[in-house]
Design a protein around this motif. Sequence first.
Motif, PDB file in Angstrom:
ATOM      1  N   SER A  95      27.022 -37.045  -8.749  1.00 21.17           N
ATOM      2  CA  SER A  95      27.648 -35.771  -9.087  1.00 21.17           C
ATOM      3  C   SER A  95      29.000 -36.025  -9.768  1.00 21.17           C
ATOM      4  O   SER A  95      29.075 -36.816 -10.699  1.00 21.17           O
ATOM      5  CB  SER A  95      27.770 -34.909  -7.826  1.00 21.17           C
ATOM      6  OG  SER A  95      27.977 -33.563  -8.150  1.00 21.17           O
TER       7      SER A  95
ATOM      8  N   PRO B 106      27.274 -33.202 -13.143  1.00 24.66           N
ATOM      9  CA  PRO B 106      27.022 -31.805 -13.534  1.00 24.66           C
ATOM     10  C   PRO B 106      27.774 -31.343 -14.776  1.00 24.66           C
ATOM     11  O   PRO B 106      28.475 -30.325 -14.754  1.00 24.66           O
ATOM     12  CB  PRO B 106      27.467 -31.032 -12.284  1.00 24.66           C
ATOM     13  CG  PRO B 106      28.560 -31.858 -11.709  1.00 24.66           C
ATOM     14  CD  PRO B 106      28.142 -33.299 -11.954  1.00 24.66           C
TER      15      PRO B 106
ATOM     16  N   THR C 157      28.029 -24.382  -7.247  1.00 20.53           N
ATOM     17  CA  THR C 157      26.822 -25.199  -7.123  1.00 20.53           C
ATOM     18  C   THR C 157      25.550 -24.361  -7.113  1.00 20.53           C
ATOM     19  O   THR C 157      24.448 -24.919  -7.168  1.00 20.53           O
ATOM     20  CB  THR C 157      26.851 -26.047  -5.842  1.00 20.53           C
ATOM     21  OG1 THR C 157      26.757 -25.198  -4.689  1.00 20.53           O
ATOM     22  CG2 THR C 157      28.122 -26.878  -5.763  1.00 20.53           C
TER      23      THR C 157
ATOM     24  N   HIS D  57      19.147 -32.667  -6.110  1.00 17.68           N
ATOM     25  CA  HIS D  57      20.517 -33.195  -6.117  1.00 17.68           C
ATOM     26  C   HIS D  57      20.805 -33.961  -4.821  1.00 17.68           C
ATOM     27  O   HIS D  57      21.643 -34.858  -4.804  1.00 17.68           O
ATOM     28  CB  HIS D  57      21.505 -32.047  -6.305  1.00 17.68           C
ATOM     29  CG  HIS D  57      22.860 -32.490  -6.769  1.00 17.68           C
ATOM     30  ND1 HIS D  57      23.071 -33.168  -7.958  1.00 17.68           N
ATOM     31  CD2 HIS D  57      24.099 -32.367  -6.201  1.00 17.68           C
ATOM     32  CE1 HIS D  57      24.363 -33.430  -8.113  1.00 17.68           C
ATOM     33  NE2 HIS D  57      25.005 -32.968  -7.046  1.00 17.68           N
TER      34      HIS D  57
ATOM     35  N   GLY E 165      30.718 -37.722  -4.443  1.00 16.68           N
ATOM     36  CA  GLY E 165      31.105 -36.555  -5.224  1.00 16.68           C
ATOM     37  C   GLY E 165      32.021 -35.633  -4.447  1.00 16.68           C
ATOM     38  O   GLY E 165      32.688 -36.042  -3.494  1.00 16.68           O
TER      39      GLY E 165
END
Length: 274
Positions: free
Chosen positions: A93, A118, A156, A242, A29
């Motif tokens: 991600s 996300p 984030t 995560h 990611g």
Amino acid sequence: MDKKTISHDGTSLAYQRTGEGPAVILVSGAMSTGATVAPLAGPLAGRFSVVSYDRRGRGESGDTQPYAVAREVEDLAALIDAVGGEASLYGISSGGALVLEAAASGLPVRRVAVYEVPFAVYEGGAKERAEYTEQLEEALGQGRRGDAVELFLRLTGLAEEMIQSARNSPMWSGMEAIAPSLAYDNAVMGDGLVPLDRLAGIEVPVLSLAGSASPAWMREAARAVAETAPQGTYRILEGQTHMVDPNVLAPVLAEFFRTDGHRAPLSGGPGSVT
């Protein structure tokens, strides 16, 4: 990274290949390189030929301009060709958004697994993404790489004191070095919403994963991916955030990516929780 291949536009891609068996390509990611997902290679290498690579604009890979999401899809096509012409894909991600786009683009992909892409499923999510895009473009356009990294960390949800701690740490210079690639991940995420039309066109099995200890909206986004993909399955990994533990994740991926025909990859149909 000990191997190189060349993408369609001439960009050099650095990758590492471990193990024997059907190919599985791991896609990192934002603010990460192939080294970030490489810990998955060991647990998977007993059954698969596992590829981790530096996405363009980071690590040992090149960065031919101008950037477009289609170029990153071509990068995956080049890697798939380098490992035999077919592969399964795993992305975490925003890397998950990239592998979903690759599958929707019709690359020779057997199966796709993603962890906590996300996508915004909460009120105001699209507006938040649009504001981030504007601020990110301004920071990078002015050469303020550190500010660009801060913007991403705030997106984030990282606390301000942790952001400032990171800025004063030895790792900050490395983060600034790959800050321009934040624009690439942002482009991959599109408007931030679940890309319903693209997901609906994916013709291979999709496993959408989330951690039970992650924010509820991430689990909702993972479920939405599974419910939209025609052959989608949703699964929760207990106790995970995560920052998923490779030793917890790897057995789930190994089961899903099996192609020997002796056992169904996972129980349940579209959108199911297993």
